[in-house]
Design a protein around this motif. Structure first.
Motif, short mmCIF file in Angstrom:
data_model
loop_
_atom_site.label_atom_id
_atom_site.label_comp_id
_atom_site.label_asym_id
_atom_site.label_seq_id
_atom_site.Cartn_x
_atom_site.Cartn_y
_atom_site.Cartn_z
N PHE A 1 0.83 -1.19 0.00
CA PHE A 1 0.00 0.00 0.00
C PHE A 1 0.87 1.25 0.00
CE2 PHE A 1 -2.65 -3.34 1.57
CZ PHE A 1 -3.94 -3.02 1.18
N VAL A 2 0.55 2.18 -0.89
CA VAL A 2 1.15 3.50 -0.87
C VAL A 2 0.04 4.47 -0.49
CG1 VAL A 2 2.33 5.31 -2.19
CG2 VAL A 2 2.85 2.90 -2.63
N TYR A 3 0.18 5.06 0.68
CA TYR A 3 -0.90 5.84 1.29
C TYR A 3 -0.46 7.30 1.34
CZ TYR A 3 -4.03 7.02 5.29
OH TYR A 3 -4.94 7.59 6.15
N ILE A 4 -1.06 8.12 0.46
CA ILE A 4 -0.72 9.54 0.38
C ILE A 4 -1.79 10.31 1.15
CG2 ILE A 4 -0.27 11.49 -1.15
CD1 ILE A 4 0.43 9.43 -3.32
N THR A 5 -1.40 10.86 2.27
CA THR A 5 -2.36 11.43 3.21
C THR A 5 -2.78 12.85 2.88
OG1 THR A 5 -0.63 12.35 4.62
CG2 THR A 5 -1.30 10.08 5.05
N GLY A 6 -1.96 13.57 2.10
CA GLY A 6 -2.11 15.01 2.01
C GLY A 6 -1.27 15.64 3.11
N GLU A 7 -0.61 16.74 2.81
CA GLU A 7 0.31 17.34 3.78
C GLU A 7 -0.38 17.76 5.07
OE1 GLU A 7 2.19 20.41 1.52
OE2 GLU A 7 3.57 19.01 0.53
N VAL A 8 -1.65 18.16 4.97
CA VAL A 8 -2.39 18.63 6.15
C VAL A 8 -2.56 17.52 7.18
CG1 VAL A 8 -4.61 19.54 6.95
CG2 VAL A 8 -3.60 20.41 4.84
N HIS A 9 -2.73 16.29 6.72
CA HIS A 9 -3.06 15.18 7.61
C HIS A 9 -1.88 14.27 7.94
CE1 HIS A 9 -7.32 16.14 7.01
NE2 HIS A 9 -7.10 16.14 5.71
N TYR A 10 -0.75 14.49 7.31
CA TYR A 10 0.35 13.53 7.39
C TYR A 10 0.82 13.26 8.82
CZ TYR A 10 4.95 11.42 6.72
OH TYR A 10 6.04 10.60 6.78
N GLU A 11 1.12 14.30 9.57
CA GLU A 11 1.70 14.11 10.90
C GLU A 11 0.74 13.40 11.85
OE1 GLU A 11 3.27 17.70 12.50
OE2 GLU A 11 4.77 17.94 10.91
N SER A 12 -0.55 13.76 11.80
CA SER A 12 -1.52 13.12 12.70
C SER A 12 -1.70 11.64 12.36
CB SER A 12 -2.87 13.85 12.65
OG SER A 12 -3.43 13.77 11.34
N ILE A 13 -1.70 11.31 11.07
CA ILE A 13 -1.87 9.91 10.68
C ILE A 13 -0.60 9.12 10.98
CG2 ILE A 13 -2.13 8.40 8.67
CD1 ILE A 13 -4.15 10.41 7.60
N GLN A 14 0.54 9.72 10.77
CA GLN A 14 1.80 9.06 11.12
C GLN A 14 1.83 8.72 12.61
OE1 GLN A 14 5.50 11.39 11.02
NE2 GLN A 14 6.31 9.83 9.62
N ALA A 15 1.38 9.67 13.44
CA ALA A 15 1.34 9.43 14.88
C ALA A 15 0.35 8.32 15.23
CB ALA A 15 0.96 10.72 15.61
N ALA A 16 -0.81 8.32 14.57
CA ALA A 16 -1.81 7.29 14.83
C ALA A 16 -1.29 5.91 14.46
CB ALA A 16 -3.09 7.60 14.06
N LEU A 17 -0.56 5.81 13.36
CA LEU A 17 0.01 4.53 12.95
C LEU A 17 1.07 4.05 13.93
CD1 LEU A 17 0.26 4.96 9.08
CD2 LEU A 17 -1.11 3.26 10.29
N ARG A 18 1.86 4.97 14.47
CA ARG A 18 2.89 4.60 15.43
C ARG A 18 2.27 4.00 16.69
NH1 ARG A 18 6.45 10.12 14.81
NH2 ARG A 18 7.74 9.46 13.03
N GLN A 19 1.10 4.52 17.05
CA GLN A 19 0.41 3.99 18.23
C GLN A 19 -0.06 2.56 18.01
OE1 GLN A 19 -2.74 6.75 19.09
NE2 GLN A 19 -1.36 8.33 19.89
#
Length: 364
Positions: free
Chosen positions: A220-238
């Motif tokens: 999967f290549v998941y392009i979040t959009g720059e606005v959402h990237y950091e929050s989604i990255q943090a959610a995945l780390r959890q």
């Protein structure tokens, strides 16, 4: 030839203009360009990246209900027309090409008042307010969908398709795999919500991430959009760092290469996106944005659904489970994938940019 390009706000208006520029430059490397947009639009960052000179004007769109802000918009339009005339007199283009968004209004209108030939391109099935206004002033009109012909004067309107279709034809799948460190032996599932991201797609994909291991043949290549990237990255780390078969990105600049490597795509249903998918025959799961004028994305998407080229999930239907089911129905059935691929290619207009360039050269 000297060409002024204008169009902005979102990638759906900007990328078609850049595709037209690329095709014009390919045919005649001496072609000169000037892009007129707004400082607030995505064009302010994308256009200079392509090496095209950029001029900004101050303009905003009309609200769809009575408000004092519309009175201020009229005043901004008058000033923007004056500024556009100044730019055009100084630069002296052979033609002005508008690809949508409210910034096109004053620029194309100013060109028509100065006697400069103009061409506008409508990406969606249902035209926006700006192109409906400009239709009476434009010299030629190009449309992405045959259904749009009914909205414009027949004598000067041509069904060309969307020029982004041509722009993605020369993508290099291996280059994308190398640059993004993607495995060579996996099917690529591309998930992207558009240049600014899409919360509903992001939330559903985040839920799907918990079961991406159920798709061992896919990456999967998941392009979040720059606005959402950091929050989604943090959610995945959890979630224990996220799945191994996932590459998370805020944005991709080499989209033609990535699309060339894509097996299935999960997208909004903007016209430029659909042009890219159908040019390459990529089966798609489409999630139309419900927040756009005239619900035009659903109308765009339903055409592909009727043809058997896509599965449509409305936002109210979208969640991790429905997304997983739709994806499994495609990647788990090679005959279905082949059918969707064929139907998508049938709908494609890969020569769209060439057709529009012919119109430009015949109009200027």
């Amino acid at each position: 030839m000297r060409v002024v390009l204008t169009g902005g706000g979102t990638g759906g208006h900007i990328y078609p203009a850049l595709a037209i520029a690329s095709e014009l430059q390919r045919l005649d490397p001496k072609t000169s360009f000037l892009y007129v947009g707004t400082e607030k639009g995505l064009e302010a960052s994308l256009v200079p990246r392509e090496g095209i000179p950029f001029e900004a004007i101050d303009i905003s769109g009309f609200k769809r209900k009575l408000t004092w802000e519309n009175a201020r918009t009229v005043w901004r339009f008058i000033r923007a027309v004056s500024r556009s005339k100044q730019i055009l007199r100084e630069w002296r283009p052979d033609i002005v090409v508008g690809t949508g968004g409210y910034v096109c209004g004053p620029v194309v209108y100013a060109a028509s008042r100065l006697g400069i030939p103009t061409l506008i391109h409508e990406q969606n099935v249902v035209p926006g307010l700006t192109n409906r206004f400009l239709a009476r002033f434009a010299t030629r009109i190009a449309v992405s969908f045959a259904e749009s012909l009914a909205y414009f004067p027949a004598k000067k309107t041509v069904y060309t398709g969307n020029p982004r279709a041509t722009a993605v034809l020369h993508g290099n799948a291996e280059a994308a795999r190398r640059s993004l460190s993607l495995p060579a032996d996996k099917k690529i599932v591309l998930v992207v919500g558009g240049s600014r991201g899409a919360r509903a797609i992001n939330e559903a994909t985040l839920a799907l991430a918990e079961s991406m291991a159920d798709f061992p043949d896919c990456h999967f290549v998941y392009i979040t959009g720059e606005v959402h990237y950091e929050s989604i990255q943090a959610a995945l780390r959890q979630r224990a760092g996220g799945p191994d078969n996932l590459t998370l990105l805020p944005y991709v600049h080499n989209m033609p290469d990535l699309l060339a490597a894509t097996h299935v795509s999960v997208n909004r249903a903007g016209a430029s996106t659909l042009a890219e998918l159908t040019a390459l025959g990529i089966p798609a799961i489409l999630v139309p944005s419900p927040y756009v004028t005239n619900n035009h994305q659903e109308k765009n998407a339903r055409g592909l659904e009727r043809a058997g080229a896509a599965i449509v999930l409305l936002e109210k239907e979208l969640n991790g489970t429905t997304l997983k089911q739709a994806l499994a129905s495609i990647v788990g059935d090679s005959e279905k994938w082949s059918h969707m691929h064929r139907q998508s290619r049938i709908m494609g207009k890969p020569d769209a940019a060439q057709q529009i360039v012919q119109l430009i050269r015949g109009t200027s």
